[in-house]
Design an enzyme around this catalytic site. Structure first.
Site, short mmCIF file in Angstrom:
data_model
loop_
_atom_site.label_atom_id
_atom_site.label_comp_id
_atom_site.label_asym_id
_atom_site.label_seq_id
_atom_site.Cartn_x
_atom_site.Cartn_y
_atom_site.Cartn_z
CD GLN A 103 2.75 7.29 3.27
OE1 GLN A 103 2.36 6.06 3.40
NE2 GLN A 103 2.37 7.99 1.91
CE1 TYR A 174 -5.99 5.11 5.04
CE2 TYR A 174 -4.02 5.92 3.73
CZ TYR A 174 -5.04 4.92 4.20
OH TYR A 174 -4.63 3.69 3.62
NE ARG A 222 1.27 8.89 -2.90
CZ ARG A 222 1.11 7.51 -2.86
NH1 ARG A 222 0.96 6.60 -2.20
NH2 ARG A 222 1.19 7.21 -4.35
N GLY A 319 5.15 1.62 -7.54
CA GLY A 319 4.58 0.60 -6.37
C GLY A 319 4.63 -0.88 -6.84
NE ARG A 320 -0.83 -1.52 -7.90
CZ ARG A 320 -1.79 -1.53 -8.69
NH1 ARG A 320 -2.72 -2.58 -8.90
NH2 ARG A 320 -2.01 -0.45 -9.61
CD GLU A 412 -0.41 -26.01 -22.46
OE1 GLU A 412 -0.22 -25.82 -21.43
OE2 GLU A 412 -1.47 -26.15 -23.00
CE LYS A 430 -8.22 -10.05 -16.38
NZ LYS A 430 -8.78 -11.16 -16.42
C1 LIG Z 1 -0.09 -3.35 -0.91
C2 LIG Z 1 -0.30 -1.87 -1.09
C3 LIG Z 1 -0.04 -1.09 0.24
C4 LIG Z 1 -0.21 0.46 -0.19
N1 LIG Z 1 0.16 1.18 1.12
C5 LIG Z 1 0.16 2.32 0.78
C6 LIG Z 1 0.69 3.24 2.01
O1 LIG Z 1 0.99 2.75 3.14
N2 LIG Z 1 0.78 4.49 1.83
C7 LIG Z 1 0.36 5.17 0.63
O2 LIG Z 1 0.46 6.16 0.27
N3 LIG Z 1 0.04 4.45 -0.55
C8 LIG Z 1 -0.15 2.94 -0.50
N4 LIG Z 1 -0.50 2.38 -1.40
C9 LIG Z 1 -0.69 2.75 -2.85
C10 LIG Z 1 0.62 2.93 -3.39
O3 LIG Z 1 1.45 3.86 -2.76
C11 LIG Z 1 0.04 3.34 -5.00
O4 LIG Z 1 -0.24 4.66 -5.17
C12 LIG Z 1 -0.62 2.52 -5.83
O5 LIG Z 1 -0.18 1.25 -5.81
C13 LIG Z 1 -0.89 2.66 -7.26
O6 LIG Z 1 0.66 2.71 -7.63
P1 LIG Z 1 1.18 1.49 -8.52
O7 LIG Z 1 0.29 1.17 -9.77
O8 LIG Z 1 2.41 2.02 -9.00
O9 LIG Z 1 1.30 0.38 -7.65
C14 LIG Z 1 -0.28 0.71 -1.37
C15 LIG Z 1 -0.42 -0.04 -2.33
C16 LIG Z 1 -0.29 -1.18 -2.35
C17 LIG Z 1 -0.58 -2.19 -3.67
S1 SF4 Z 2 1.01 -8.74 -9.70
FE1 SF4 Z 2 -0.99 -8.44 -8.56
S2 SF4 Z 2 -0.03 -8.93 -6.23
FE2 SF4 Z 2 1.61 -8.51 -7.47
S3 SF4 Z 2 2.05 -6.35 -7.21
FE3 SF4 Z 2 0.72 -6.47 -9.18
S4 SF4 Z 2 -1.12 -6.33 -8.41
FE4 SF4 Z 2 -0.15 -6.84 -6.37
#
Ligand SMILES: Cc1cc2nc3c(=O)[nH]c(=O)nc-3n(C[C@H](O)[C@H](O)[C@H](O)COP(=O)(O)O)c2cc1C
Ligand code: SF4
Length: 646
Positions: A103, A174, A222, A319-320, A412, A430
């Site tokens: 990227q 950005y 993107r 991602g996460r 527990e 939650k």
């Molecule tokens: C720790 C972290 C770092 C990220 N860094 C970038 C990045 O370098 N470039 C980017 O396009 N998005 C970045 N994102 C956004 C993710 O690519 C993604 O769009 C976002 O986490 C939502 O998707 P998810 O719910 O699947 O995590 C980052 C997200 C997280 C959590």
């Molecule tokens: S649990 Fe929390 S720390 Fe782990 S990926 Fe998801 S948001 Fe990030």
């Protein structure tokens, strides 16, 4: 196979992928501080490739050292010296039949001068992002032309290193995204004004990459489906941009959302449900014939499958979910959904990265430490370990001990597992915490832990079990300050409310303390039609909370009409409510209330820990019992203690 679409091969230009699972770019701070690829970053990506991901898009990669430093330690592609390292990375990922794109990124106006040796940050126009608070200078036309070349050099370096493609980061406010946006770009040269002019910077980058790397070298862009910024780049712009990019030969569009000013739409806090922004990807997909990738808070395989089935997108970006469980893909493929460790959207990962620290995950202690925390030694030999407390720390310890071959015997005192995390799951929105607790319980039961609910063994009972070690993860107790009236019938704690030992409806409530638990319980009470006032002794509401989480909950509290009063110290509880002190001018404040709820944190009782230490050779104090913390600290403590037990 259960998830036919998810595991169908994918096509991006001339490139085939083994499935539809994408790991979107995520900054890590794992590479060397001069941009070197090291074993830490390779292992981090390699575990996700081995775990079943079809395409990895690397974190933001620097193309410009002058104004383009995004994170302290990030990948770089602005010099041929980076080719060998990137080559090593690509080669390791390819061993799993996984593809990898680099990227290419420049932070633009969403940078800070402290990251670039005090130089002024640069952008299309001198328009400040309120999230940054620094005025960017307007880049000259020549500078923009030079920046186009830097992106093209980055792509050529990626290609030379054997990367399967590149992604141009034109989202999140950005540099490239800010040229596209009419809110941040008011230039009067060829790069500003009309749609075509705002698009020119990106178009020249794409054109240059295609011309120099060849038409067949895959390029992803993107973009934001919507910045959610007034006067900014909206869905209509996104659709138009995607169509124009297709005309230029771009191979895939990756749809995201938001800028730093609307950061919760980029990386969503826990309240956002799966799929809340899928309409953005769906609209872009309708406008193009090339494939579309999108993040849609995808956590569960059936939801990912549904998105593909409905034709919302062609690739699912998780991602996460893949930080929390690098084996997400393999487990989904094997139909072992209940074994997937779910991301709880707590934002701990991004909070640390933005603070210049290494990426971490609250529920996966190994995230970012893949080279340090390697295989667990399987030397438990059936020895018993007594664990007191079934919260995240105790359950994580039980999980790791069981994998190691110990027999965890977990006690527990409540009728359900989960400890204070079970309470954290009670307030509205939650549910992801419940998913996580279900995962932990499933794991420890499957691994054969002995679980005893509603039991608190005393010292003699523990001794009778002759444990090899004792882990105490009993959690803390609520802090109750010694103030007049505090023992009154109209006073309770957040625990009483969340455990439903005290029910309050349609009353005047004062919540004392505005940490995460206090605010979330305030929302829970507001939902029960109570009129809630939150008082906080410190000058700011939500002390210690990560700002995006705070914004998320405060926005909802305001909708409920909850009153938030900072700098207000509780002095006394009366039958009529509370007497407090305004900490700014030291005047007395009286707030009428039917119910006072205390959320002043928890403290631990060192006595029991001392007794354990006096009676057993190996004792570990975990979670709130050792140091009051969040789920992340509890899980980390549980993992480390269990893996280090000798
Ligand atoms: C720790 C972290 C770092 C990220 N860094 C970038 C990045 O370098 N470039 C980017 O396009 N998005 C970045 N994102 C956004 C993710 O690519 C993604 O769009 C976002 O986490 C939502 O998707 P998810 O719910 O699947 O995590 C980052 C997200 C997280 C959590
Ligand atoms: S649990 Fe929390 S720390 Fe782990 S990926 Fe998801 S948001 Fe990030």
């Amino acid at each position: 196979m259960k998830y036919q679409r998810l595991f169908e091969r994918g096509q991006i230009g001339c490139l085939e992928t083994k499935n539809r699972i994408v790991m979107p770019a995520m900054g890590t701070n794992l590479p060397g501080c001069n941009g070197e690829v090291n074993e830490e970053i390779i292992r981090y990506y390699e575990e996700r490739a081995e775990g079943g991901c079809g395409l990895i898009i690397t974190e933001i990669t620097r193309v410009d050292d002058e104004t383009g430093i995004g994170t302290p330690c990030q990948l770089c592609a602005n010099h041929i010296r980076y080719i060998p390292g990137l080559e090593r990375l690509a080669r390791r990922i390819h061993r799993y039949d996984t593809r990898i794109f680099l990227q290419l990124h420049h932070p633009g106006r969403e940078n800070r001068s402290k990251f670039i040796d005090g130089r002024q940050i640069a952008g299309p126009s001198p328009i400040m992002s309120s999230a940054i608070g620094e005025m960017p200078r307007e880049m000259t036309t020549e500078e923009v032309e030079g920046m186009v070349k830097k992106f093209i050099i980055g792509a050529n370096i990626a290609k030379a290193a054997g990367m399967d493609g590149v992604e141009i980061h034109a989202a999140h406010g950005y540099l490239v995204g800010s040229f596209l946006s009419p809110q941040s770009n008011i230039r009067t040269d060829k790069y500003g004004g009309s749609f075509e002019n705002r698009f020119r910077f990106l178009a020249e980058i794409v054109g240059g990459i295609k011309a120099s790397c060849g038409k067949k070298f895959p390029v992803s862009v993107r973009i934001d489906g919507d910045e959610f910024v007034p006067g900014g780049f909206g869905l209509e712009d996104a659709v138009k941009t995607a169509a124009a990019l297709e005309q230029l030969g771009v191979d895939v569009i990756n749809v995201s959302a938001g800028t730093y000013e609307t950061v919760n739409t980029i990386i969503e806090p826990t309240s956002y449900p799966q799929g809340w922004k899928k309409h953005l990807a769906a609209a872009v997909k309708k406008a193009v014939h090339i494939p579309v990738i999108a993040c849609d808070v995808i956590r569960k395989p059936d939801f990912a499958e549904q998105l593909l089935e409905e034709g919302i997108q062609d690739f699912v970006a998780l991602g996460r979910a893949q930080l929390a469980d690098p084996q997400w893909g393999n487990k989904a493929r094997a139909g072992k959904e209940e074994e997937i460790r779910p991301c709880i959207s707590c934002l701990y990962c991004i909070e640390d990265v933005l603070n210049g620290k290494i990426i971490k995950c609250a529920v996966n202690a190994r995230c970012g430490r893949e080279t340090e925390l390697t295989g667990l030694s399987k030397d438990g030999a059936g020895r018993r370990v007594v664990i007191l407390g079934g919260g995240p720390a105790g359950m994580e310890a039980a999980r790791v001990l069981a994998i190691r071959g110990f027999i965890p015997v977990l006690f527990e005192k409540q009728p359900v597992l989960g400890g204070s995390a079970r309470l954290a799951a009670v307030p509205p929105l939650k549910e992801k915490i419940t998913w996580y607790l279900e995962y932990l319980e499933h794991e420890i039961r499957t691994l054969g832990a002995e679980i005893h609910l509603e039991r608190e063994p005393d010292l003699e009972e523990i001794k009778a079990m002759e444990p090899y070690a004792v882990f105490s993860a009993v959690g803390g107790t609520n802090i109750i300050p010694p103030l007049p009236g505090i023992q009154g019938e109209n006073v309770c704690t957040v625990t009483d409310i969340l455990r439903k030992r005290v029910t309050v409806k349609e009353k005047n409530v004062v919540m004392v303390g505005s940490g995460m638990t206090g605010l979330e319980t305030a929302e829970f009470l507001a939902e029960q039609k109570n009129k809630v006032t939150v008082i906080e002794m410190l000058p700011n509401i939500g002390p210690g909370m990560y700002t995006p989480n705070l914004i998320d909950i405060v926005t909802r509290l305001k909708k409920y009409g909850v009153t938030l009063i900072p700098s207000c110290k509780l002095c006394e509880v009366t039958k009529a409510g509370v007497k407090a002190e305004n900490m700014k001018d030291h005047t007395a404040v009286e707030i009428p209330a039917d119910q006072i709820v205390l959320s002043l944190g928890v403290k631990n009782d060192p006595t029991f820990s001392r007794v354990l230490r006096e009676n057993f050779e190996r004792v570990c104090i975990l979670g709130d019992a050792s140091k009051v913390g969040r789920i992340a600290q509890a899980v980390q403590a549980g993992y480390e203690a269990a893996s280090d037990l000798r």
